[in-house]
Design a protein around this motif. Structure first.
Motif, PDB file in Angstrom:
ATOM      1  N   TYR A 175       0.766  -1.094   0.189  1.00 24.47           N
ATOM      2  CA  TYR A 175      -0.146  -0.074   0.002  1.00 24.47           C
ATOM      3  C   TYR A 175       1.043   1.284  -0.210  1.00 24.47           C
ATOM      4  N   LEU A 176       0.654   2.099  -0.939  1.00 18.96           N
ATOM      5  CA  LEU A 176       1.480   3.260  -1.251  1.00 18.96           C
ATOM      6  C   LEU A 176       0.798   4.422  -0.084  1.00 18.96           C
ATOM      7  N   THR A 177       1.503   4.865   0.746  1.00 14.09           N
ATOM      8  CA  THR A 177       0.798   5.653   1.762  1.00 14.09           C
ATOM      9  C   THR A 177       1.705   6.532   2.389  1.00 14.09           C
ATOM     10  N   PRO A 178       1.664   8.018   2.609  1.00 18.55           N
ATOM     11  CA  PRO A 178       2.380   8.810   3.316  1.00 18.55           C
ATOM     12  C   PRO A 178       2.767   8.296   4.866  1.00 18.55           C
ATOM     13  N   ASP A 179       1.764   7.152   5.449  1.00 17.79           N
ATOM     14  CA  ASP A 179       2.046   6.725   6.656  1.00 17.79           C
ATOM     15  C   ASP A 179       3.288   5.548   6.556  1.00 17.79           C
ATOM     16  N   GLU A 187       3.670  -1.163   3.870  1.00 18.48           N
ATOM     17  CA  GLU A 187       3.065   0.170   3.493  1.00 18.48           C
ATOM     18  C   GLU A 187       4.358   0.750   3.303  1.00 18.48           C
ATOM     19  N   ILE A 188       4.431   1.625   2.023  1.00 18.46           N
ATOM     20  CA  ILE A 188       5.537   2.436   1.682  1.00 18.46           C
ATOM     21  C   ILE A 188       5.209   3.554   1.372  1.00 18.46           C
ATOM     22  N   SER A 189       6.000   4.773   1.941  1.00 16.16           N
ATOM     23  CA  SER A 189       5.840   6.183   1.486  1.00 16.16           C
ATOM     24  C   SER A 189       7.277   6.401   0.780  1.00 16.16           C
ATOM     25  N   ILE A 190       7.178   7.531   0.078  1.00 20.88           N
ATOM     26  CA  ILE A 190       8.337   7.921  -0.754  1.00 20.88           C
ATOM     27  C   ILE A 190       9.041   9.065  -0.159  1.00 20.88           C
ATOM     28  N   GLY A 191       8.611   9.421   0.819  1.00 19.39           N
ATOM     29  CA  GLY A 191       9.264  10.756   1.710  1.00 19.39           C
ATOM     30  C   GLY A 191       8.520  11.463   2.532  1.00 19.39           C
ATOM     31  N   ASP A 192       8.663  12.457   3.365  1.00 16.62           N
ATOM     32  CA  ASP A 192       7.860  13.110   4.151  1.00 16.62           C
ATOM     33  C   ASP A 192       7.219  14.118   3.548  1.00 16.62           C
ATOM     34  N   TYR A 193       6.395  14.170   2.744  1.00 13.40           N
ATOM     35  CA  TYR A 193       5.891  15.331   2.114  1.00 13.40           C
ATOM     36  C   TYR A 193       4.314  14.516   1.579  1.00 13.40           C
ATOM     37  N   VAL A 194       3.435  15.314   1.229  1.00 15.11           N
ATOM     38  CA  VAL A 194       2.021  14.459   0.792  1.00 15.11           C
ATOM     39  C   VAL A 194       1.925  14.825  -0.644  1.00 15.11           C
ATOM     40  N   LEU A 195       1.376  13.828  -1.214  1.00 19.98           N
ATOM     41  CA  LEU A 195       1.025  13.843  -2.938  1.00 19.98           C
ATOM     42  C   LEU A 195      -0.408  13.684  -2.865  1.00 19.98           C
ATOM     43  N   THR A 196      -1.038  14.022  -4.192  1.00 18.56           N
ATOM     44  CA  THR A 196      -2.473  13.857  -4.136  1.00 18.56           C
ATOM     45  C   THR A 196      -3.034  12.426  -4.074  1.00 18.56           C
ATOM     46  N   GLY A 197      -2.004  11.389  -4.550  1.00 15.26           N
ATOM     47  CA  GLY A 197      -2.435   9.943  -4.452  1.00 15.26           C
ATOM     48  C   GLY A 197      -1.184   9.352  -4.574  1.00 15.26           C
ATOM     49  N   GLY A 198      -1.383   8.037  -4.464  1.00 15.60           N
ATOM     50  CA  GLY A 198      -0.094   7.056  -4.431  1.00 15.60           C
ATOM     51  C   GLY A 198       0.141   6.727  -5.862  1.00 15.60           C
ATOM     52  N   GLU A 199      -0.322   7.352  -6.690  1.00 18.87           N
ATOM     53  CA  GLU A 199       0.144   6.945  -8.292  1.00 18.87           C
ATOM     54  C   GLU A 199       1.649   7.142  -8.506  1.00 18.87           C
ATOM     55  N   LEU A 200       1.857   8.605  -8.394  1.00 14.20           N
ATOM     56  CA  LEU A 200       3.234   9.004  -8.629  1.00 14.20           C
ATOM     57  C   LEU A 200       4.277   8.272  -7.890  1.00 14.20           C
ATOM     58  N   ALA A 201       3.850   8.016  -6.502  1.00 11.86           N
ATOM     59  CA  ALA A 201       4.846   7.091  -5.690  1.00 11.86           C
ATOM     60  C   ALA A 201       4.899   5.410  -6.121  1.00 11.86           C
ATOM     61  N   ALA A 202       3.873   4.985  -6.574  1.00 12.83           N
ATOM     62  CA  ALA A 202       3.906   3.815  -7.402  1.00 12.83           C
ATOM     63  C   ALA A 202       4.885   3.743  -8.501  1.00 12.83           C
TER      64      ALA A 202
HETATM   65 CL1  6GU Z   1       3.292   6.738  -1.144  1.00 15.54          CL
HETATM   66  N1  6GU Z   1       1.488   8.578  -1.248  1.00 15.54           N
HETATM   67  C1  6GU Z   1       0.879   9.971  -1.087  1.00 15.54           C
HETATM   68  N2  6GU Z   1      -0.225  10.339  -1.185  1.00 15.54           N
HETATM   69  N3  6GU Z   1       1.878  10.765  -0.783  1.00 15.54           N
HETATM   70  C2  6GU Z   1       3.138  10.431  -0.510  1.00 15.54           C
HETATM   71  C3  6GU Z   1       3.537   9.169  -0.581  1.00 15.54           C
HETATM   72  C4  6GU Z   1       2.464   8.266  -0.968  1.00 15.54           C
HETATM   73  N4  6GU Z   1       4.776   9.058  -0.237  1.00 15.54           N
HETATM   74  C5  6GU Z   1       5.044  10.390   0.083  1.00 15.54           C
HETATM   75  N5  6GU Z   1       4.084  11.130   0.099  1.00 15.54           N
END
Ligand code: 6GU
Length: 223
Positions: A85-89, A129-144
């Motif tokens: 699951y791609l999520t900022p958490d 559950e994976i995040s790509i960094g400490d900032y928020v994107l509009t959705g997980g697509e770019l992170a995927a």
């Molecule tokens: Cl995986 N998703 C969203 N929405 N924001 C992010 C992220 C993922 N990783 C960093 N920021």
């Protein structure tokens, strides 16, 4: 490797996989990426996939039923090593995680949207559950796309020069040393003499020293 990506906006992820190195990996049969539009698993006529949170609050929640149906159908077709699951958490992506995933056969990536997914999807299916960094994107697509790129390029045979993944920044917890190509002199800036010396032992030593120096300067946390 096969990656199945579940999303409400698969269009957002098409071009990275149609271009350059990722495209070549697919053409060589080393990786395949399949997109699944979550609305195709909606259970109502409005193709609804999100609803209001129990207990109130702002934002919508991705519903358990379409996600469970989609993931269950995929799981009935093959064994998955991870359902991510791609999520900022999530835990922050790094080279070690990319290395670990690059030797897997089948992966599911679930792109989060809105406020996130119903907790029961996590309880039922999610293994990482994976995040790509400490900032928020509009959705997980770019992170995927980022995660897929970091993983696919490590599959043996994807990069032309097998060495090049081994000398990446981060592969041994050091940033890369400076690199140069022709000309030897440009606007008074000279290529370091050692690189022109032909002495490969000395060149390797210089590169290592420079990598350590640059890592100390820019990313002391890595040392
Ligand atoms: Cl995986 N998703 C969203 N929405 N924001 C992010 C992220 C993922 N990783 C960093 N920021």
């Amino acid at each position: 490797m096969r990656i199945d990506i579940i999303s409400v906006l698969p269009e957002l992820m098409e071009s990275p996989f149609k271009t350059s190195i990722l495209r070549r990996a697919m053409d060589k049969g080393l990786a395949e990426v399949h997109f699944h539009h979550l609305r195709d698993w909606s259970t109502n006529k409005h193709r609804q996939i999100d609803d209001e949170p129990y207990g109130g609050g702002a934002g919508m929640v991705m519903m358990v039923e379409p996600l469970d149906k989609c993931i269950s159908e995929l799981k009935s077709q093959r064994n998955y090593d991870e359902v991510i699951y791609l999520t900022p958490d999530g835990i922050t992506l790094n080279q070690k995680i990319a290395n670990t995933l690059s030797i897997k056969n089948n992966l599911i990536f679930l792109c989060g949207h809105y406020k996130g997914i119903d907790q029961r999807v996590r309880d039922l299916h999610i293994t990482k559950e994976i995040s790509i960094g400490d900032y928020v994107l509009t959705g997980g697509e770019l992170a995927a796309c980022v995660l897929a790129d970091s993983v696919i390029r490590l599959i043996p045979g994807v990069l032309n020069d097998e060495q090049s993944a081994l000398t990446d920044s981060f592969q041994d917890d050091l940033l890369s040393p400076p690199i140069y190509t022709r000309p030897e002199s440009y606007k008074g800036l000279e290529v370091p003499k050692v690189l022109l010396s032909g002495n490969f032992a000395q060149i390797e030593e210089w590169r290592h020293e420079e990598a350590v120096r640059i890592t100390k300067e820019k990313r002391p946390d890595l040392l």
